[in-house]
Design a protein around this motif. Structure first.
Motif, mmCIF file in Angstrom:
data_model
loop_
_atom_site.group_PDB
_atom_site.id
_atom_site.type_symbol
_atom_site.label_atom_id
_atom_site.label_comp_id
_atom_site.label_asym_id
_atom_site.label_seq_id
_atom_site.Cartn_x
_atom_site.Cartn_y
_atom_site.Cartn_z
ATOM 1 N N TYR A 23 1.061 2.648 4.447
ATOM 2 C CA TYR A 23 1.699 1.714 3.523
ATOM 3 C C TYR A 23 0.663 0.859 2.796
ATOM 4 O O TYR A 23 -0.292 0.372 3.397
ATOM 5 C CB TYR A 23 2.655 0.768 4.265
ATOM 6 C CG TYR A 23 3.837 1.462 4.865
ATOM 7 C CD1 TYR A 23 4.909 1.849 4.076
ATOM 8 C CD2 TYR A 23 3.900 1.719 6.228
ATOM 9 C CE1 TYR A 23 6.004 2.485 4.629
ATOM 10 C CE2 TYR A 23 4.993 2.352 6.794
ATOM 11 C CZ TYR A 23 6.038 2.732 5.986
ATOM 12 O OH TYR A 23 7.114 3.347 6.532
ATOM 13 N N ARG A 74 5.353 -3.809 3.170
ATOM 14 C CA ARG A 74 4.247 -4.612 3.705
ATOM 15 C C ARG A 74 3.129 -3.619 4.003
ATOM 16 O O ARG A 74 3.366 -2.587 4.636
ATOM 17 C CB ARG A 74 4.719 -5.293 4.985
ATOM 18 C CG ARG A 74 3.699 -6.109 5.639
ATOM 19 C CD ARG A 74 3.955 -7.547 5.319
ATOM 20 N NE ARG A 74 2.908 -8.324 5.949
ATOM 21 C CZ ARG A 74 2.587 -9.508 5.544
ATOM 22 N NH1 ARG A 74 3.232 -10.051 4.556
ATOM 23 N NH2 ARG A 74 1.642 -10.176 6.128
ATOM 24 N N GLY A 75 1.910 -3.888 3.539
ATOM 25 C CA GLY A 75 0.805 -2.945 3.692
ATOM 26 C C GLY A 75 0.225 -2.913 5.088
ATOM 27 O O GLY A 75 0.379 -3.855 5.869
ATOM 28 N N VAL A 87 -3.078 -3.950 -0.368
ATOM 29 C CA VAL A 87 -2.060 -4.273 -1.362
ATOM 30 C C VAL A 87 -2.291 -3.442 -2.624
ATOM 31 O O VAL A 87 -3.409 -3.028 -2.909
ATOM 32 C CB VAL A 87 -2.059 -5.779 -1.722
ATOM 33 C CG1 VAL A 87 -1.639 -6.620 -0.540
ATOM 34 C CG2 VAL A 87 -3.402 -6.229 -2.242
ATOM 35 N N GLY A 88 -1.223 -3.206 -3.363
ATOM 36 C CA GLY A 88 -1.332 -2.434 -4.600
ATOM 37 C C GLY A 88 -1.513 -0.951 -4.325
ATOM 38 O O GLY A 88 -1.358 -0.483 -3.199
ATOM 39 N N GLU A 89 -1.816 -0.234 -5.367
ATOM 40 C CA GLU A 89 -1.996 1.216 -5.252
ATOM 41 C C GLU A 89 -3.384 1.550 -4.712
ATOM 42 O O GLU A 89 -4.346 0.839 -4.992
ATOM 43 C CB GLU A 89 -1.833 1.878 -6.622
ATOM 44 C CG GLU A 89 -0.446 1.749 -7.202
ATOM 45 C CD GLU A 89 0.581 2.540 -6.416
ATOM 46 O OE1 GLU A 89 0.267 3.665 -5.959
ATOM 47 O OE2 GLU A 89 1.698 2.029 -6.257
ATOM 48 N N SER A 94 3.497 -4.018 -1.450
ATOM 49 C CA SER A 94 4.151 -4.138 -2.753
ATOM 50 C C SER A 94 5.428 -4.932 -2.530
ATOM 51 O O SER A 94 5.642 -5.493 -1.454
ATOM 52 C CB SER A 94 4.473 -2.754 -3.320
ATOM 53 O OG SER A 94 5.447 -2.105 -2.520
ATOM 54 N N TYR A 95 6.296 -4.962 -3.542
ATOM 55 C CA TYR A 95 7.582 -5.644 -3.367
ATOM 56 C C TYR A 95 8.467 -4.897 -2.368
ATOM 57 O O TYR A 95 9.345 -5.479 -1.757
ATOM 58 C CB TYR A 95 8.312 -5.777 -4.696
ATOM 59 C CG TYR A 95 7.647 -6.758 -5.619
ATOM 60 C CD1 TYR A 95 7.683 -8.122 -5.354
ATOM 61 C CD2 TYR A 95 6.956 -6.326 -6.737
ATOM 62 C CE1 TYR A 95 7.064 -9.033 -6.181
ATOM 63 C CE2 TYR A 95 6.324 -7.230 -7.580
ATOM 64 C CZ TYR A 95 6.382 -8.578 -7.298
ATOM 65 O OH TYR A 95 5.759 -9.473 -8.123
ATOM 66 N N LYS A 96 8.226 -3.603 -2.222
ATOM 67 C CA LYS A 96 9.078 -2.788 -1.357
ATOM 68 C C LYS A 96 8.511 -2.563 0.041
ATOM 69 O O LYS A 96 9.191 -2.055 0.905
ATOM 70 C CB LYS A 96 9.316 -1.427 -2.010
ATOM 71 C CG LYS A 96 10.058 -1.525 -3.322
ATOM 72 C CD LYS A 96 10.256 -0.167 -3.927
ATOM 73 C CE LYS A 96 10.980 -0.271 -5.251
ATOM 74 N NZ LYS A 96 11.187 1.016 -5.868
#
Length: 163
Positions: free
Chosen positions: A88, A95-96, A53-55, A91-93
């Motif tokens: 991936y 799924r990791g 998740v996240g950057e 994020s909101y856009k």
């Protein structure tokens, strides 16, 4: 002759048993267990799994990755070479990608200013992420338009009442 038959039977049984053994992998630990028993796991190799998740924060030959297992996210210090298959990050856009990490758990890492983290030795992709398309909720849109109409009517009425 009897001993030879017994020897063949024992060898055949051993070959059958060894051939039917499946490899056993360590079960991933949950973040709640790692956080609750941090002192017990400090400095030990752990297996942790979840969604990136996240950057992905790249720092030289390494990168910081946050992995969320559904309860909490833990920061993982990963060699960049292990991230080559990651597409991936959640994020909101999107799924990791799902990953399983094996590495040394640190309750208060001296290398990273006392933060709790895992220094990954192995990172294995166990699931693919995807782009998430959010659909517009028509009911919410209609409700917002109705509220806007009521607000405009009230504003116009307040203008007439002042005069």
């Amino acid at each position: 002759m009897k001993k030879k038959a017994q020897r063949w039977l024992v060898h055949g049984l051993l070959c059958w048993m060894l051939g039917s053994v499946n490899p056993v992998y360590a079960q991933p630990m949950e973040s709640t267990e790692l956080l609750a028993q941090a002192q017990m796991h400090d400095g030990k190799t752990v297996v942790y799994a979840g969604e990136i998740v996240g950057e992905i924060m790249r720092r030289g030959d390494f990168a910081w990755v946050n992995i969320h297992d559904g309860e909490n996210a833990i920061g993982v210090w990963v060699p960049q070479a292990l991230l080559k298959d990651i597409v991936y990050a959640g994020s909101y856009k999107a799924r990791g990608d799902g990953v399983e990490v094996s590495g040394v758990f640190r309750r208060a890492c001296p290398e990273h200013g006392g933060d709790l983290d895992i220094h990954a030795r192995v990172l294995r992709k166990i699931g693919s992420g995807r782009v998430c398309v959010e659909k517009l909720n028509i009911d919410k849109k209609n409700f917002a338009v109705i509220l806007l109409g009521i607000m405009i009517v009230l504003w116009i009425l307040s203008l007439f009442i002042r005069k």
